[in-house]
Design a protein around this motif. Structure first.
Motif, PDB file in Angstrom:
ATOM      1  N   GLU A  70       0.821  -1.215   0.000  1.00 40.33           N
ATOM      2  CA  GLU A  70       0.000   0.000   0.000  1.00 40.33           C
ATOM      3  C   GLU A  70       0.855   1.265   0.000  1.00 40.33           C
ATOM      4  O   GLU A  70       0.396   2.332  -0.410  1.00 40.33           O
ATOM      5  N   CYS A  71       2.095   1.155   0.460  1.00 45.18           N
ATOM      6  CA  CYS A  71       2.986   2.322   0.507  1.00 45.18           C
ATOM      7  C   CYS A  71       3.690   2.559  -0.825  1.00 45.18           C
ATOM      8  O   CYS A  71       4.355   3.590  -0.987  1.00 45.18           O
ATOM      9  N   LEU A  72       3.563   1.616  -1.766  1.00 41.51           N
ATOM     10  CA  LEU A  72       4.177   1.783  -3.080  1.00 41.51           C
ATOM     11  C   LEU A  72       3.358   2.744  -3.940  1.00 41.51           C
ATOM     12  O   LEU A  72       2.149   2.865  -3.758  1.00 41.51           O
ATOM     13  N   PRO A  73       4.002   3.395  -4.909  1.00 41.74           N
ATOM     14  CA  PRO A  73       3.224   4.152  -5.898  1.00 41.74           C
ATOM     15  C   PRO A  73       2.278   3.218  -6.630  1.00 41.74           C
ATOM     16  O   PRO A  73       2.584   2.031  -6.817  1.00 41.74           O
ATOM     17  N   THR A  74       1.152   3.724  -7.048  1.00 37.49           N
ATOM     18  CA  THR A  74       0.136   2.883  -7.687  1.00 37.49           C
ATOM     19  C   THR A  74       0.693   2.120  -8.881  1.00 37.49           C
ATOM     20  O   THR A  74       0.369   0.946  -9.092  1.00 37.49           O
ATOM     21  N   SER A  75       1.577   2.753  -9.639  1.00 36.92           N
ATOM     22  CA  SER A  75       2.116   2.110 -10.845  1.00 36.92           C
ATOM     23  C   SER A  75       2.976   0.892 -10.537  1.00 36.92           C
ATOM     24  O   SER A  75       3.228   0.067 -11.414  1.00 36.92           O
ATOM     25  N   LEU A  76       3.419   0.768  -9.287  1.00 33.53           N
ATOM     26  CA  LEU A  76       4.307  -0.344  -8.926  1.00 33.53           C
ATOM     27  C   LEU A  76       3.613  -1.439  -8.145  1.00 33.53           C
ATOM     28  O   LEU A  76       4.234  -2.446  -7.819  1.00 33.53           O
ATOM     29  N   ARG A  77       2.366  -1.231  -7.826  1.00 37.74           N
ATOM     30  CA  ARG A  77       1.665  -2.253  -7.043  1.00 37.74           C
ATOM     31  C   ARG A  77       1.267  -3.412  -7.948  1.00 37.74           C
ATOM     32  O   ARG A  77       0.599  -3.206  -8.966  1.00 37.74           O
ATOM     33  N   PRO A  78       1.661  -4.642  -7.599  1.00 34.61           N
ATOM     34  CA  PRO A  78       1.302  -5.796  -8.430  1.00 34.61           C
ATOM     35  C   PRO A  78      -0.186  -6.061  -8.356  1.00 34.61           C
ATOM     36  O   PRO A  78      -0.840  -5.776  -7.348  1.00 34.61           O
ATOM     37  N   SER A  79      -0.701  -6.623  -9.444  1.00 30.71           N
ATOM     38  CA  SER A  79      -2.141  -6.896  -9.487  1.00 30.71           C
ATOM     39  C   SER A  79      -2.510  -8.060  -8.595  1.00 30.71           C
ATOM     40  O   SER A  79      -3.596  -8.129  -8.052  1.00 30.71           O
ATOM     41  N   TYR A  91       6.498   7.551  -2.697  1.00 29.48           N
ATOM     42  CA  TYR A  91       6.290   6.436  -1.767  1.00 29.48           C
ATOM     43  C   TYR A  91       5.744   6.978  -0.451  1.00 29.48           C
ATOM     44  O   TYR A  91       6.200   8.014   0.041  1.00 29.48           O
ATOM     45  N   MET A  92       4.800   6.261   0.136  1.00 24.73           N
ATOM     46  CA  MET A  92       4.299   6.628   1.460  1.00 24.73           C
ATOM     47  C   MET A  92       5.259   6.076   2.507  1.00 24.73           C
ATOM     48  O   MET A  92       5.738   4.948   2.383  1.00 24.73           O
ATOM     49  N   ALA A  93       5.535   6.876   3.536  1.00 21.45           N
ATOM     50  CA  ALA A  93       6.432   6.417   4.601  1.00 21.45           C
ATOM     51  C   ALA A  93       5.783   5.271   5.364  1.00 21.45           C
ATOM     52  O   ALA A  93       4.575   5.274   5.610  1.00 21.45           O
ATOM     53  N   ILE A 148      11.026  -2.520  -2.227  1.00 20.76           N
ATOM     54  CA  ILE A 148      10.302  -2.331  -0.966  1.00 20.76           C
ATOM     55  C   ILE A 148      11.282  -2.261   0.203  1.00 20.76           C
ATOM     56  O   ILE A 148      11.162  -1.411   1.093  1.00 20.76           O
ATOM     57  N   ALA A 149      12.275  -3.151   0.197  1.00 20.35           N
ATOM     58  CA  ALA A 149      13.228  -3.210   1.298  1.00 20.35           C
ATOM     59  C   ALA A 149      13.988  -1.896   1.447  1.00 20.35           C
ATOM     60  O   ALA A 149      14.102  -1.340   2.548  1.00 20.35           O
ATOM     61  N   GLY A 177      12.819   3.107   6.686  1.00 25.31           N
ATOM     62  CA  GLY A 177      12.047   3.248   7.920  1.00 25.31           C
ATOM     63  C   GLY A 177      12.860   2.881   9.149  1.00 25.31           C
ATOM     64  O   GLY A 177      12.793   3.556  10.187  1.00 25.31           O
ATOM     65  N   GLU A 178      13.643   1.796   9.058  1.00 24.27           N
ATOM     66  CA  GLU A 178      14.484   1.379  10.184  1.00 24.27           C
ATOM     67  C   GLU A 178      15.535   2.441  10.498  1.00 24.27           C
ATOM     68  O   GLU A 178      15.834   2.716  11.662  1.00 24.27           O
TER      69      GLU A 178
END
Length: 573
Positions: A132-141, A167-169, A247-248, A255-256
């Motif tokens: 959900e934090c990814l840009p819409t274009s990168l979210r897998p279907s 990207y959402m934090a 994502i990592a 985030g870490e």
């Protein structure tokens, strides 16, 4: 005279009075200062010797009211400081010892509280939250595990469209808890408990980070594991890995790092080291798959996924350098940079493998009709896909050679095309019919030229390359025409005759031919024409323009000869 004496005496007495008053004021000020100091020291002593309220807070522990607990610790520290600075209070030694022990117990409870609070709010991140934090274009279907089911070309286009993606934090610990953890850590650091802070934070957060990655689908694989996989499964895993490392780096590691900076901002000496130890195993696990791919057996079909992997590593490189800062993170930065370099090296070596494989391809696939060979289609499609990666390829070439990347790409393309032509020359010798040999070469080289003209390769190979190969196509077409139709045209073409003497007209080439001989010529022509027609009707010229051009070229040779013969001999028959 008597009056002067009186004034002098009065002046001396006034000076004595003034001096006496000044001394009295000084003594008074000194006494006030001494009494004030004594009062202050007495007040501090009274506070130091009566830590009952602070002690009650310490005994209750920090979990009920952390803020009051921290205030009590500050009070105890102030008391310890007072006794340290006022060692003349011999009778307060018992109180000093009591306060010191109480402070030690308070810090110990603080350590437990830090561990409990950190553990209570440190939970693995579920894959759906990360996606959900990814840009819409990168979210897998599909699910995260199905993210790699796209083609390399699509993946490449997808990567190119994410340069300005937002990207959402990712929230790893509730925001209201972070200040509490910071206060706890700061108190421990001030007490000199660097190692307990480091140990507690590392043990808690490293496990959570690894678990988050495993939930996402990351696993540690060796070169042997990769070698045993079927290509379709491996391709899917590579696509997923590209998503996982994005994502990592963009979410989990970033985030870490932010969380570690917030909690340990007062512990500069261990802050970077702590983050390095939290992330070390996760980074190793994540990069292991990429390293296994880079070191596994090379094959042409792997080139595009290697380029995908190289592309994502290059894209993430600035963030990796920023997140994994400082000396403690050196090994992780070097591991990421090393993987990028190995992927580039393997991709470049695969170019050479592909070029060699094309030239030495020994498949005996029979193309009976002389059409475009499957190898030609495969190589041209391969090159088209390569040009979808132009920007990536240019970066890759510059890893090893500082010369113009455009010229390097053009050279690679030209070598692949030449290797294909060399192989086609060899395959053309399988045909027993020389005409079919020429038709086969004409069809395939025309297909190559047409494909290059319609692709970005034309800009790099240049017009000279295109024109040179168009001439080669025409040469094969002419050779086909001669091999196929020269003999049959000779049947109806009269032999060359010398012109008549004295400017007289040349003798009729059909003179002296009997009607039977002329009929035989017609008959032989028709028989051979029919045989040639039946045979060549099984051959193919797939390009409509080339087919029409060839048909017209044959007609230009055949029809005039036939009409001339018919005009000369038709009346005889």
């Amino acid at each position: 005279m008597g009056e002067d004496w009186t004034m002098e005496t009065l002046g001396e007495r006034a000076a004595l009075v003034r001096e006496s008053l000044q001394k009295s004021q000084t003594i008074t000020d000194n006494m006030v200062s001494i009494l004030g100091s004594f009062d202050h020291r007495l007040s501090s002593l009274e506070t130091a010797m009566r830590p009952t309220q602070a002690e009650a807070k310490i005994l209750r522990g920090p979990h009920e009211d952390l803020e009051s607990y921290l205030e009590a610790i500050d009070q105890l520290k102030a008391n310890v400081k007072f006794f340290s600075n006022n060692k003349s209070f011999k009778k307060a030694e018992g109180s000093y010892s009591h306060v010191t022990n109480l402070l030690a117990r308070a810090i110990s409870k603080l350590e437990d509280e830090f561990k409990n609070v950190l553990a209570s709010y440190s939970k693995p991140v579920e894959p759906d939250r990360m996606l959900e934090c990814l840009p819409t274009s990168l979210r897998p279907s599909g699910s995260a595990g199905e993210a790699g089911g796209k083609s390399s070309a699509n993946s490449n286009e997808q990567n190119k469209s994410t340069e300005n993606a937002v990207y959402m934090a990712l929230t790893l610990i509730p925001p209201h808890v972070v200040p509490l953890l910071h206060n706890l850590a700061s108190q421990m650091v001030q007490a000199g408990l660097y190692q307990p802070v480091l140990r507690i934070y590392r043990e808690t957060r490293s496990v959570v980070l690894e678990t988050s990655l495993r939930k996402l689908g990351v696993e540690k694989l060796s070169k042997d594991d990769v070698q045993r996989m079927q290509w379709e499964a491996l391709e899917t895993k590579i696509g997923s890995w590209i998503l996982y490392i994005r994502i990592a780096v963009k979410l989990l590691f970033a985030g870490e790092k932010k969380l570690c900076d917030q909690v340990l901002k007062d512990a500069e000496t261990i802050r970077i080291l702590c983050f390095a130890e939290v992330a070390a195993n996760s980074v190793s696990m994540l990069l292991s798959f990429g390293d296994a791919i880079a070191r596994s057996k090379r094959s042409p079909e792997k080139l595009f996924v290697l380029l995908d992997m190289y592309e994502i590593m290059r894209e993430l490189q600035p963030e990796i350098e920023s997140i994994f800062e400082g000396k403690p993170c050196t090994e992780m930065r070097e591991s990421a940079a090393g993987l990028t370099k190995r992927l580039a090296q393997t991709a470049q070596e695969t170019f050479g493998d592909f070029e060699e494989a094309v030239e030495k391809d020994a498949t005996r696939t029979a193309v009976l009709d002389g059409t475009v060979h499957p190898l030609t289609s495969y190589v041209i499609n391969y090159v088209k896909f390569l040009y979808d990666y132009q920007s990536t390829l240019k970066l890759l070439f510059q890893e090893f050679n500082e010369t113009d990347p455009d010229s390097q790409l053009a050279a690679v393309t030209a070598r692949i095309m030449q290797a294909l032509q060399n192989n086609l020359d060899g395959k053309s010798k399988q045909y027993k019919d020389a005409s079919l040999t020429q038709l086969f070469l004409m069809n395939n080289i025309h297909y190559i030229v047409r494909s290059v003209r319609r692709s970005e390769a034309k800009d790099l190979l240049g017009d000279d390359w295109v024109q040179r190969h168009r001439r080669i196509v025409q040469q094969h077409a002419n050779q086909y025409k001669r091999n196929s139709w020269a003999k049959i045209v000779q049947l109806i073409t009269p032999p060359p005759q010398a012109s008549g003497s004295g400017g007289a007209p040349a003798p009729d080439p059909t003179a002296g031919l009997s009607r039977a001989m002329i009929k035989d010529k017609f008959k032989n022509f028709n028989i051979q024409f029919e045989e040639l027609h039946q045979k060549q009707s099984q051959w193919t010229v797939p390009d409509s323009e080339l087919r029409e051009s060839l048909r017209l070229a044959v007609a230009e040779v055949l029809l005039p000869a036939y009409r001339s013969f018919l005009k000369r001999c038709g009346c005889v028959v």
